[in-house]
Write a protein that holds these residues in place. Structure first.
Motif, PDB file in Angstrom:
ATOM      1  N   ALA A  63     -52.485 -19.632 -34.616  1.00  0.00           N
ATOM      2  CA  ALA A  63     -51.675 -19.001 -33.581  1.00  0.00           C
ATOM      3  C   ALA A  63     -52.450 -18.001 -32.739  1.00  0.00           C
ATOM      4  CB  ALA A  63     -50.473 -18.305 -34.214  1.00  0.00           C
ATOM      5  N   GLU A  64     -53.607 -17.523 -33.228  1.00  0.00           N
ATOM      6  CA  GLU A  64     -54.368 -16.520 -32.480  1.00  0.00           C
ATOM      7  C   GLU A  64     -55.856 -16.769 -32.647  1.00  0.00           C
ATOM      8  OE1 GLU A  64     -53.429 -12.569 -33.581  1.00  0.00           O
ATOM      9  OE2 GLU A  64     -51.375 -12.636 -32.821  1.00  0.00           O
ATOM     10  N   GLY A  65     -56.613 -16.353 -31.631  1.00  0.00           N
ATOM     11  CA  GLY A  65     -58.069 -16.403 -31.720  1.00  0.00           C
ATOM     12  C   GLY A  65     -58.655 -17.778 -31.742  1.00  0.00           C
ATOM     13  N   ALA A  66     -58.024 -18.751 -31.096  1.00  0.00           N
ATOM     14  CA  ALA A  66     -58.527 -20.118 -31.132  1.00  0.00           C
ATOM     15  C   ALA A  66     -59.916 -20.224 -30.518  1.00  0.00           C
ATOM     16  CB  ALA A  66     -57.556 -21.050 -30.398  1.00  0.00           C
ATOM     17  N   GLY A  67     -60.198 -19.387 -29.534  1.00  0.00           N
ATOM     18  CA  GLY A  67     -61.505 -19.476 -28.883  1.00  0.00           C
ATOM     19  C   GLY A  67     -62.662 -19.050 -29.756  1.00  0.00           C
ATOM     20  N   VAL A  73     -43.395 -31.592 -33.702  1.00  0.00           N
ATOM     21  CA  VAL A  73     -42.660 -30.635 -34.528  1.00  0.00           C
ATOM     22  C   VAL A  73     -43.131 -30.756 -35.976  1.00  0.00           C
ATOM     23  CG1 VAL A  73     -40.392 -30.005 -35.408  1.00  0.00           C
ATOM     24  CG2 VAL A  73     -40.659 -30.645 -33.016  1.00  0.00           C
ATOM     25  N   GLY A  74     -43.407 -29.625 -36.610  1.00  0.00           N
ATOM     26  CA  GLY A  74     -43.889 -29.616 -37.984  1.00  0.00           C
ATOM     27  C   GLY A  74     -45.385 -29.425 -38.114  1.00  0.00           C
ATOM     28  N   MET A  82     -48.878 -20.916 -37.356  1.00  0.00           N
ATOM     29  CA  MET A  82     -47.463 -21.107 -37.070  1.00  0.00           C
ATOM     30  C   MET A  82     -47.133 -22.580 -37.189  1.00  0.00           C
ATOM     31  SD  MET A  82     -47.173 -20.796 -32.891  1.00  0.00           S
ATOM     32  CE  MET A  82     -45.563 -21.594 -32.877  1.00  0.00           C
ATOM     33  N   VAL A  83     -45.909 -22.837 -37.576  1.00  0.00           N
ATOM     34  CA  VAL A  83     -45.419 -24.211 -37.652  1.00  0.00           C
ATOM     35  C   VAL A  83     -44.713 -24.537 -36.336  1.00  0.00           C
ATOM     36  CG1 VAL A  83     -43.909 -25.817 -38.866  1.00  0.00           C
ATOM     37  CG2 VAL A  83     -45.172 -24.070 -40.142  1.00  0.00           C
ATOM     38  N   VAL A  84     -45.134 -25.614 -35.716  1.00  0.00           N
ATOM     39  CA  VAL A  84     -44.609 -25.982 -34.406  1.00  0.00           C
ATOM     40  C   VAL A  84     -43.140 -26.387 -34.528  1.00  0.00           C
ATOM     41  CG1 VAL A  84     -44.786 -27.637 -32.504  1.00  0.00           C
ATOM     42  CG2 VAL A  84     -46.859 -26.689 -33.556  1.00  0.00           C
ATOM     43  N   SER A  85     -42.320 -25.831 -33.648  1.00  0.00           N
ATOM     44  CA  SER A  85     -40.902 -26.183 -33.583  1.00  0.00           C
ATOM     45  C   SER A  85     -40.486 -26.211 -32.116  1.00  0.00           C
ATOM     46  CB  SER A  85     -40.058 -25.174 -34.367  1.00  0.00           C
ATOM     47  OG  SER A  85     -40.214 -23.877 -33.810  1.00  0.00           O
ATOM     48  N   LYS A  86     -39.230 -26.482 -31.870  1.00  0.00           N
ATOM     49  CA  LYS A  86     -38.725 -26.561 -30.494  1.00  0.00           C
ATOM     50  C   LYS A  86     -37.744 -25.425 -30.216  1.00  0.00           C
ATOM     51  CE  LYS A  86     -39.259 -31.511 -29.537  1.00  0.00           C
ATOM     52  NZ  LYS A  86     -38.577 -32.739 -29.072  1.00  0.00           N
ATOM     53  N   LYS A  87     -37.676 -25.043 -28.955  1.00  0.00           N
ATOM     54  CA  LYS A  87     -36.719 -24.024 -28.531  1.00  0.00           C
ATOM     55  C   LYS A  87     -36.485 -24.164 -27.034  1.00  0.00           C
ATOM     56  CE  LYS A  87     -39.778 -20.159 -27.383  1.00  0.00           C
ATOM     57  NZ  LYS A  87     -40.038 -18.723 -27.609  1.00  0.00           N
ATOM     58  N   ASP A  88     -35.487 -23.438 -26.544  1.00  0.00           N
ATOM     59  CA  ASP A  88     -35.225 -23.391 -25.100  1.00  0.00           C
ATOM     60  C   ASP A  88     -36.058 -22.273 -24.484  1.00  0.00           C
ATOM     61  OD1 ASP A  88     -33.389 -25.357 -25.587  1.00  0.00           O
ATOM     62  OD2 ASP A  88     -31.653 -24.007 -25.526  1.00  0.00           O
ATOM     63  N   MET A  89     -36.457 -22.487 -23.234  1.00  0.00           N
ATOM     64  CA  MET A  89     -37.288 -21.486 -22.572  1.00  0.00           C
ATOM     65  C   MET A  89     -36.935 -21.417 -21.090  1.00  0.00           C
ATOM     66  SD  MET A  89     -41.445 -21.215 -22.601  1.00  0.00           S
ATOM     67  CE  MET A  89     -42.301 -19.784 -21.987  1.00  0.00           C
ATOM     68  N   MET A  90     -36.802 -20.203 -20.586  1.00  0.00           N
ATOM     69  CA  MET A  90     -36.529 -19.983 -19.173  1.00  0.00           C
ATOM     70  C   MET A  90     -37.794 -19.443 -18.508  1.00  0.00           C
ATOM     71  SD  MET A  90     -34.336 -20.071 -16.630  1.00  0.00           S
ATOM     72  CE  MET A  90     -32.660 -20.026 -17.302  1.00  0.00           C
ATOM     73  N   GLU A  94     -48.327 -16.377 -41.512  1.00  0.00           N
ATOM     74  CA  GLU A  94     -47.640 -17.314 -40.641  1.00  0.00           C
ATOM     75  C   GLU A  94     -46.947 -16.563 -39.518  1.00  0.00           C
ATOM     76  OE1 GLU A  94     -43.915 -20.387 -40.854  1.00  0.00           O
ATOM     77  OE2 GLU A  94     -45.326 -20.332 -42.535  1.00  0.00           O
ATOM     78  N   ARG A  95     -47.195 -16.996 -38.284  1.00  0.00           N
ATOM     79  CA  ARG A  95     -46.561 -16.395 -37.107  1.00  0.00           C
ATOM     80  C   ARG A  95     -45.287 -17.168 -36.790  1.00  0.00           C
ATOM     81  NH1 ARG A  95     -49.398 -14.668 -31.453  1.00  0.00           N
ATOM     82  NH2 ARG A  95     -47.517 -14.548 -30.190  1.00  0.00           N
TER      83      ARG A  95
END
Length: 374
Positions: free
Chosen positions: A351-355, A345-346, A36-44, A369-370
């Motif tokens: 995105a999965e299975g890093a361990g 960002v960018g 996945m490409v890192v980006s920004k978003k709002d989160m609650m 791409e996730r």
């Protein structure tokens, strides 16, 4: 010799098939890396805290005079109103005491009237030089004494009326009555161990909960001050002991000015309206405190792994994995993390299975791409 040649040929073919299978497996694994490409978003985020519920006012009602209960005018669990009579204590001795006090006051008024007439008479006689100054002063003192006696009698009457009124035990607040441990005929006084009844004003309920000092500092820093936090913080929800969610949202309206020396926690209070009396004094619940995070980097939890109490992700740099330490926000939603430091960002990350990965793995073949859903 021929049999030996056939066996060798079979072995070579088996090895070739194994190698081919391994090669295909490696290609498939490479193709299955989700990035996945890192980006920004709002989160609650919503953080749960255990809470203790109390009514807005909890009043233990005790008698102020000694006597036997003659009537009980409420029932356990019933709604009562401010000023409503709940118990009556035997009024006979207090009524008699009031009548004596009234008689004493009337007697004192008569004596004062007599003393005043005597003093006025002495003043007129003094003008004609009929009586001495001593006689005038004596009657003046008698007048003062009569005035003091009247004041005393009036105070006694007032006290007798108050004691008689105390035989009617009334509720000082609106609320709901607790269990009643007393019965008609019981002798009660102001020193009883248990109150006659407890009235809880549950029109509004307080939920007290504790958070860490660090969490409070983070909240206040986000809003600027304690007052701004109280005024601007979003509404909070309440999860009941049954697991259901209370239908009315509440607000945090008080933050303790001290930190518990033993636990290092700070107490907060949230207020919830309780029109249907679903919440009860002394109950337990869970407050769900939201925190809105604007324009932040969010990654899935599967993209991280821990090593020596540190959290890492794998960035894809020049087609290969590279372990990168990240700093995470302390709270999460169970599926994603907010990254405070370590990523930009960018950046492209696994995105999965890093361990299951390590540094330097080539991300070859087709990558899936996730998407970071906003």
């Amino acid at each position: 010799m021929k049999k030996y040649f056939v066996c060798c040929l079979c072995a070579v073919m088996a090895c070739g098939l194994t190698a081919c299978g391994d090669k295909k497996k490696g290609v498939r694994d490479a193709a299955e890396y989700q990035t996945m490409v890192v980006s920004k978003k709002d989160m609650m985020l919503t953080q749960p805290y255990s809470a203790r519920l109390t009514g807005r006012q909890i009043v233990e009602i005790r008698p102020q005079v000694t006597g036997n209960i003659t009537r009980i005018l409420t029932a356990e669990g019933k709604t009562v109103r401010k000023g409503q009579t709940l118990f009556i204590i035997d009024q006979t001795p207090f009524q008699a005491a009031l009548e004596v006090a009234i008689a004493n006051r009337q007697s004192a008024e008569a004596k004062l009237s007599t003393a005043k007439m005597n003093y006025d008479s002495q003043l007129k006689l003094k003008e004609g030089s009929v009586v001495s100054d001593f006689s005038v002063e004596t009657t003046r003192h008698e007048l003062l004494e009569a005035q003091a006696a009247l004041v005393q009698a009036q105070a006694q009457e007032k006290n007798a009326r108050w004691q008689l009124s105390c035989t009617e035990v009334k509720s000082p607040v609106d609320g709901v009555a607790s269990m009643i441990p007393w019965h008609v005929g019981a002798l009660v006084s102001s020193n009883i161990s248990e109150p006659l009844v407890t009235v809880a004003d549950d029109s509004q309920m307080y939920a007290y909960f504790s958070v860490t000092e660090r969490a409070v500092i983070n909240l206040i820093d986000r809003y600027g001050s304690t007052a701004d936090f109280i005024n601007k913080a979003p509404s909070i929800k309440l999860r009941l002991a049954s697991g259901t969610e209370y239908p009315i949202e509440g607000r945090i309206d008080a933050v303790s000015g001290t930190v518990d020396a033993q636990t290092g926690a700070v107490t907060l209070r949230a207020t919830f309206a309780n029109p249907q009396h679903l919440l009860r004094d002394g109950g337990s619940a869970t407050v769900l405190v939201p925190s809105d995070h604007k324009d932040c980097i969010v990654i899935p939890q599967e993209a991280t792994y821990e090593l020596q109490n540190r959290t890492f992700v794998y960035r894809v740099v020049d087609g290969k994995t590279k372990a990168t330490a990240v700093t995470l926000f302390p709270q999460n939603n169970g599926k994603e993390y907010i990254v405070e430091e370590g990523l930009n960002v960018g950046d492209t990350i696994i995105a999965e299975g890093a361990g299951l990965l390590k540094d330097g793995i080539e991300i070859g073949g087709k990558k899936h791409e996730r998407k970071n859903i906003h």
